[in-house]
Design a protein around this motif. Structure first.
Motif, mmCIF file in Angstrom:
data_model
loop_
_atom_site.group_PDB
_atom_site.id
_atom_site.type_symbol
_atom_site.label_atom_id
_atom_site.label_comp_id
_atom_site.label_asym_id
_atom_site.label_seq_id
_atom_site.Cartn_x
_atom_site.Cartn_y
_atom_site.Cartn_z
ATOM 1 N N ALA A 10 11.475 38.784 -26.598
ATOM 2 C CA ALA A 10 12.653 39.182 -27.360
ATOM 3 C C ALA A 10 13.806 39.603 -26.472
ATOM 4 C CB ALA A 10 12.294 40.327 -28.314
ATOM 5 N N GLY A 11 13.648 39.671 -25.218
ATOM 6 C CA GLY A 11 14.773 39.984 -24.352
ATOM 7 C C GLY A 11 14.639 41.273 -23.592
ATOM 8 N N ASN A 12 13.414 41.857 -23.630
ATOM 9 C CA ASN A 12 13.163 43.034 -22.807
ATOM 10 C C ASN A 12 14.135 44.170 -23.120
ATOM 11 O OD1 ASN A 12 11.795 44.503 -20.947
ATOM 12 N ND2 ASN A 12 12.761 43.569 -19.160
ATOM 13 N N TRP A 13 14.248 44.561 -24.426
ATOM 14 C CA TRP A 13 15.201 45.591 -24.854
ATOM 15 C C TRP A 13 14.613 46.999 -24.774
ATOM 16 C CZ3 TRP A 13 19.912 43.706 -25.490
ATOM 17 C CH2 TRP A 13 20.068 42.362 -25.841
ATOM 18 N N LEU A 14 13.318 47.174 -24.556
ATOM 19 C CA LEU A 14 12.651 48.465 -24.635
ATOM 20 C C LEU A 14 12.419 49.051 -23.255
ATOM 21 C CD1 LEU A 14 10.038 47.480 -27.338
ATOM 22 C CD2 LEU A 14 12.160 48.751 -27.697
ATOM 23 N N ASP A 15 12.396 50.391 -23.167
ATOM 24 C CA ASP A 15 12.154 51.069 -21.895
ATOM 25 C C ASP A 15 10.679 51.366 -21.687
ATOM 26 O OD1 ASP A 15 14.984 51.978 -20.698
ATOM 27 O OD2 ASP A 15 15.080 52.079 -22.883
ATOM 28 N N GLU A 16 10.005 51.850 -22.730
ATOM 29 C CA GLU A 16 8.587 52.159 -22.638
ATOM 30 C C GLU A 16 7.932 51.875 -23.979
ATOM 31 O OE1 GLU A 16 7.404 55.843 -20.953
ATOM 32 O OE2 GLU A 16 9.205 56.071 -19.731
ATOM 33 N N VAL A 17 6.621 51.802 -23.968
ATOM 34 C CA VAL A 17 5.855 51.597 -25.194
ATOM 35 C C VAL A 17 4.753 52.640 -25.254
ATOM 36 C CG1 VAL A 17 4.403 50.019 -26.515
ATOM 37 C CG2 VAL A 17 6.335 49.133 -25.202
ATOM 38 N N MET A 18 4.619 53.303 -26.407
ATOM 39 C CA MET A 18 3.555 54.273 -26.627
ATOM 40 C C MET A 18 2.658 53.780 -27.747
ATOM 41 S SD MET A 18 5.575 57.916 -26.411
ATOM 42 C CE MET A 18 4.040 58.819 -26.342
ATOM 43 N N THR A 19 1.371 53.989 -27.560
ATOM 44 C CA THR A 19 0.395 53.580 -28.567
ATOM 45 C C THR A 19 0.111 54.741 -29.509
ATOM 46 O OG1 THR A 19 -0.632 52.071 -26.988
ATOM 47 C CG2 THR A 19 -1.921 52.677 -28.938
ATOM 48 N N LYS A 20 0.162 54.462 -30.800
ATOM 49 C CA LYS A 20 -0.168 55.480 -31.792
ATOM 50 C C LYS A 20 -1.669 55.729 -31.804
ATOM 51 C CE LYS A 20 3.636 54.494 -35.015
ATOM 52 N NZ LYS A 20 3.983 54.117 -36.389
ATOM 53 N N PRO A 21 -2.091 56.970 -32.096
ATOM 54 C CA PRO A 21 -1.280 58.126 -32.463
ATOM 55 C C PRO A 21 -0.615 58.766 -31.246
ATOM 56 C CG PRO A 21 -3.582 58.740 -32.438
ATOM 57 C CD PRO A 21 -3.541 57.261 -32.191
ATOM 58 N N LEU A 22 0.578 59.295 -31.432
ATOM 59 C CA LEU A 22 1.327 59.890 -30.335
ATOM 60 C C LEU A 22 0.834 61.312 -30.099
ATOM 61 C CD1 LEU A 22 4.943 58.723 -31.236
ATOM 62 C CD2 LEU A 22 3.187 57.530 -29.925
ATOM 63 N N ASP A 23 0.264 61.554 -28.956
ATOM 64 C CA ASP A 23 -0.184 62.899 -28.603
ATOM 65 C C ASP A 23 1.012 63.731 -28.173
ATOM 66 O OD1 ASP A 23 -1.127 64.693 -26.044
ATOM 67 O OD2 ASP A 23 -2.542 64.761 -27.713
ATOM 68 N N GLU A 24 1.013 65.012 -28.568
ATOM 69 C CA GLU A 24 2.149 65.878 -28.263
ATOM 70 C C GLU A 24 2.398 66.004 -26.760
ATOM 71 O OE1 GLU A 24 3.301 70.599 -28.439
ATOM 72 O OE2 GLU A 24 1.946 69.798 -29.973
ATOM 73 N N HIS A 25 1.337 66.163 -25.952
ATOM 74 C CA HIS A 25 1.510 66.318 -24.508
ATOM 75 C C HIS A 25 2.086 65.046 -23.887
ATOM 76 C CE1 HIS A 25 -0.648 70.130 -24.647
ATOM 77 N NE2 HIS A 25 -1.580 69.538 -25.378
ATOM 78 N N LEU A 26 1.562 63.905 -24.298
ATOM 79 C CA LEU A 26 2.068 62.644 -23.774
ATOM 80 C C LEU A 26 3.513 62.412 -24.218
ATOM 81 C CD1 LEU A 26 1.471 60.018 -22.247
ATOM 82 C CD2 LEU A 26 0.743 59.037 -24.417
ATOM 83 N N LEU A 27 3.811 62.743 -25.475
ATOM 84 C CA LEU A 27 5.173 62.585 -25.977
ATOM 85 C C LEU A 27 6.144 63.456 -25.195
ATOM 86 C CD1 LEU A 27 7.049 61.352 -28.119
ATOM 87 C CD2 LEU A 27 6.444 63.264 -29.636
ATOM 88 N N ARG A 28 5.728 64.684 -24.882
ATOM 89 C CA ARG A 28 6.590 65.573 -24.094
ATOM 90 C C ARG A 28 6.863 64.983 -22.708
ATOM 91 N NH1 ARG A 28 7.618 71.163 -24.195
ATOM 92 N NH2 ARG A 28 6.102 71.464 -25.866
ATOM 93 N N GLU A 29 5.840 64.405 -22.086
ATOM 94 C CA GLU A 29 6.017 63.826 -20.758
ATOM 95 C C GLU A 29 6.963 62.618 -20.789
ATOM 96 O OE1 GLU A 29 4.954 65.181 -17.943
ATOM 97 O OE2 GLU A 29 4.338 66.780 -19.298
ATOM 98 N N VAL A 30 6.828 61.790 -21.809
ATOM 99 C CA VAL A 30 7.705 60.618 -21.908
ATOM 100 C C VAL A 30 9.149 61.061 -22.129
ATOM 101 C CG1 VAL A 30 8.241 58.584 -23.291
ATOM 102 C CG2 VAL A 30 5.868 59.115 -22.717
ATOM 103 N N LEU A 31 9.366 62.017 -23.029
ATOM 104 C CA LEU A 31 10.730 62.477 -23.296
ATOM 105 C C LEU A 31 11.326 63.176 -22.078
ATOM 106 C CD1 LEU A 31 10.513 63.843 -26.956
ATOM 107 C CD2 LEU A 31 11.137 61.577 -26.168
ATOM 108 N N ALA A 32 10.491 63.896 -21.333
ATOM 109 C CA ALA A 32 10.994 64.606 -20.154
ATOM 110 C C ALA A 32 11.504 63.657 -19.079
ATOM 111 C CB ALA A 32 9.894 65.511 -19.590
#
Length: 840
Positions: free
Chosen positions: A657-679
């Motif tokens: 599709a043109g490589n529009w995304l920066d990262e991909v997370m697999t559900k379910p989103l764990d809070e600790h992992l989500l914090r690390e990605v956002l940081a």
């Protein structure tokens, strides 16, 4: 005798309420005219210069936007721009006003068919000599200046009057019939007032008192029902305050009826109550009468008065109401001060001193009459010519093991003192209700007593108040106060001082708490600093402290750096709920969209720092939605977009599709992992336990080649072919994934179970259509929320059926489909069992 007195009381109350209604109607019309005049002045200050500038530049699109803003005001029926020939150049609202043969050289206004016409030449506001002249022509409806006129509140007073007349008529009819059918005379041994106490008559099921109690309670209950209906209607803050006072008055009247009629089933003499709250309710109901006579009501409850008393709070309310009302009616302009002081305490037995001082009385005859009534009221018979108020106060005080007497006279004012006995609960000393944490608060309060009470309360709440010498010192540049308390009265609303106060408010940078000692119908139309609040007297000390604590908390929040905004794009309600709850905990503000179109609309109007994008949306794929976001502006080309997916094979499509995304997370989103990605993308602190990343959640960064997608696919958990082997609900799993937040898990599980019957019906309908792609979408939507709710059996069944739909024909999905339906049914049965267990 009791029936005749009750009829007279009902007639007097009805006449009083109708009189109050008429006075409020007159005061409201006067306030509406004043509000309309100020609104037109505001239009001339704010809108007219901008409109003149737009007309001079011939910018008709801007002219139209300004006219639209004008007609957003409910009082403005239409707004028309006319040129020097009188032709309508533009208008908004209803049809344009009637044409004019001549246009005025200066502002003119006149009334026409219950409307007000207002025409202002714009040449006075144009800096240069214009090539063409324009006029602003407004048509206004004064009746729409306030929503008060359109609400049902003015009907409540006449309604209450009519309701009070109904029981009066019924009591008269019942008494007349009883008198005709009864030849017996009253028993000479009937209970009478004796000494300082009054014995309540016995109430039988067929007695007159029971009959009157029932007939009075029925219409009053209907009135309270109307109040509850009005609470659910669109009312502004002032109307809700008036409605609350009507509710208080109705409840108080209902309690008084029970007390006077002596109904033992409803007379409460051992209630636990706070006398400070009872006093505040009394002052709220007496405020309109006091403000009409330019009287300020003040309440002083000393800190050693226990906050929890046991006794007849109804009798206390009646006593305070009579004393305060007498002080207002017979006192002059000034302050009516009610003080409640602890005289002594022995164990749990306390004795309080209640005193009510009026503002001074210039009539010596009234002072002498009051002295005589207080001195003789305990032993004299009630004489209607002298008034029954003091006699009732004597009786109420006696019922509470107390007394009534005149206090020491001070500079023309008269004080009535009542000493009452109660039982108290711990704590016996009133604790400080709030801790303002040493906040610096500037105070301008010209009313001396109010200034003293404010200073004492602020110091008790650990604030640092500083009194302002003059009102002009509120705008001093070197002031370090975190917020200001400003007291105003009717003088601040005069035309010559109103604009002066507006200039002061414009120069103030701190939030202001405006304490208004004005009539409730007087509008306060000042523009105040962000975070400012207006409180009208009378107000309780708790209300003052709660407002200050909230204002200071908002000040501290505004001083912090703004939270980054994360746009959550997901069509699953449970996933939305989870992220909306977790993102604020991490340190971000959540903006939620359920479709790609909603996401584009939010991104076009609101600043966004990062996007969490689900790859399966009802109106577009996540890749297509991301591409549309990237094309919004130059800034959007560089904003981080994190994909959320539950499927292992979608990443290859992202590369194509043109490589529009920066990262991909697999559900379910764990809070600790989500914090690390956002940081990694936002100014958010990292998790202190970042090295303990859960194995169930993985991240693929960059998406620069197919190898990353292949790696993610190999790491995806494999679906279980026998979902029935898993538990229906696994609370430990859900607690682990939510960071131990059991309440959040319970909320999400409740949402899922509530929607489960609808999901099941949709799955059945799609299965009958034999559309494998549509079935896959429905299963994906259901499975998205299952991963956060601790329902492993349903989650595994969704994952297996989605995998089958992705790689097989519809005929090969039969077993997985029926396993999913069975999992839905098991979860519904589990929820029913839980509900039955909770009830029994």
């Amino acid at each position: 005798m009791a029936s005749r007195r009750l009829i007279i009381l009902s007639l007097l109350l009805s006449a009083l309420l109708l009189g109050i209604t008429g006075w409020h109607a007159w005061d409201w019309h006067r306030a509406s005219d004043e509000m309309l005049s100020r609104r037109l002045q505001s239009i001339n200050r704010v809108f007219t210069p901008s409109l003149a500038e737009a007309a001079q530049d011939e910018d008709m699109s801007r002219v139209h936007r300004l006219l639209v803003r004008l007609t957003e005001d409910p009082a403005i029926v239409n707004a028309t721009l006319r040129d020097d020939s009188g032709t309508t150049r533009d208008f908004t609202g209803t049809a344009p006003s009637a044409p004019l043969t001549t246009l005025p050289a200066a502002l003119i206004t006149w009334s026409q068919d219950d409307m007000q016409r207002w025409i202002q030449p714009l040449g006075d506001f144009q800096a240069l000599q214009p090539s063409r002249h324009y006029w602003l022509d407004l048509t206004l409806d004064p009746s729409r200046i306030s929503t008060y006129s359109q609400s049902a509140l003015p009907l409540l007073m006449p309604l209450l009057s009519l309701l009070l007349l109904i029981p009066a008529a019924l009591v008269w009819r019942h008494s007349w019939r009883t008198g005709r059918n009864s030849d017996s005379k009253p028993d000479s041994g009937q209970a009478t007032l004796s000494g300082n106490s009054a014995h309540l008559p016995k109430v039988g099921p067929d007695s007159d008192l029971t009959y009157m109690s029932h007939e009075l309670r029925a219409p009053l209950s209907g009135l309270l029902g109307f109040c509850r209906l009005l609470e659910n209607s669109p009312l502004d803050a002032q109307q809700r305050e008036w409605l609350r006072h009507i509710h208080l008055a109705s409840n108080g009247l209902l309690d008084t009826v029970d007390q006077v009629l002596g109904d033992p089933r409803r007379c409460r003499k051992n209630n636990v109550f706070d006398i400070a709250e009872v006093l505040w309710e009394v002052l709220c109901l007496q405020a309109p009468l006091a403000q009409s006579k330019r009287i300020t009501l003040l309440a002083i409850v000393y800190d050693d008065v226990p906050p929890r008393l046991i006794g007849a709070d109804i009798a206390v309310r009646q006593l305070l109401t009579n004393l305060v009302n007498n002080a207002i009616k017979y006192g002059g302009e000034g302050d009516v001060v009610t003080r409640i002081v602890l005289e002594n305490r022995e164990g749990s037995d306390v004795r309080l001193r209640l005193s009510v001082s009026d503002g001074g009385n210039a009539t010596p005859a009234h002072r002498e009459r009051l002295r005589r009534l207080v001195a003789q009221g305990a032993t004299r018979s009630v004489n209607a010519e002298d008034g029954v108020g003091i006699a009732i106060c004597h009786r109420l005080a006696a019922e509470m093991d107390g007394s009534l007497a005149l206090g020491e006279r001070q500079v023309g004012s008269q004080t009535i003192v009542s000493r009452l006995g109660f039982e108290a609960c711990e704590p016996y000393v009133r604790p400080a209700e709030f801790d303002l944490g040493g906040a610096r608060i500037g105070v301008w309060q010209p009313h001396t007593r109010l200034a003293h009470l404010l200073d004492y309360a602020l110091k008790r709440w650990h604030a640092l108040p500083s009194s302002m010498a003059t009102a002009d010192s509120l705008t001093s540049a070197d002031d370090t106060s975190q917020l200001l308390i400003i007291g105003i009265d009717d003088e601040a609303l005069c035309p010559e001082t109103h604009d002066l106060w507006q200039r002061r408010f414009d120069a103030i940078s701190q939030p202001c708490l405006v304490v208004a000692n004005v009539a409730p119908t007087r509008a306060l139309a000042w523009r105040l600093t962000q975070g400012s609040v207006v409180l009208r007297l009378p107000m309780s000390r708790y209300m003052l402290g709660r407002t200050l604590a909230k204002m200071l908390a908002e000040c501290r929040q505004r001083a912090l750096p703004p939270r980054p905004r994360v746009l959550v794009v997901d069509d699953d309600e449970v996933s939305q709920h989870y992220l909306d709850a977790v993102l604020p905990i991490i340190g971000a503000k959540a903006l939620v969209a359920g479709t790609a179109a909603e996401a584009i609309a939010i991104a076009s109007e609101t600043s966004v720092d990062l996007v969490l994008m689900d790859l399966h949306l009802p109106d577009a794929s996540g890749f297509e939605a991301t591409k549309q976001l990237r094309c919004l502006s130059v800034d959007w080309a560089h904003k981080p977009v994190i994909a959320m997916t539950a499927g292992p094979d979608t990443h290859g499509h992202g590369v194509v599709a043109g490589n529009w995304l920066d990262e991909v997370m697999t559900k379910p989103l764990d809070e600790h992992l989500l914090r690390e990605v956002l940081a990694r993308h936002l100014p958010i602190s990292r998790s202190p336990t970042a090295d303990r990343r859960p194995e169930a959640a993985r991240v693929v960064r960059g998406m620069t080649n197919r190898e990353n997608a292949a790696e993610e696919a190999s790491l995806a958990p494999s679906a279980l072919s026998h979902a029935g082997d898993l538990p229906v609900v696994d609370k430990a799993q859900a607690r682990e994934r939510s960071g131990g937040r059991e309440a959040l898990v319970a909320e999400m599980r409740t949402l899922l179970i509530a929607d489960l019957p609808g999901h099941r019906q949709e799955l059945d309908a799609v299965w009958r259509q034999r559309d494998v792609n549509l079935l896959r979408e429905r299963v994906h939507q259901l499975g998205g929320g299952c991963r956060y709710c601790g329902v492993p059996q349903l989650a595994a069944a969704c994952e297996e059926l989605e995998r089958r739909c992705r790689h097989a024909a519809i005929d090969e999905c039969d077993e997985a489909f029926h396993e999913l339906i069975a999992a839905c049914d098991r979860l519904i049965l589990w929820a029913d069992d839980q509900a039955f267990t909770d009830i029994h």
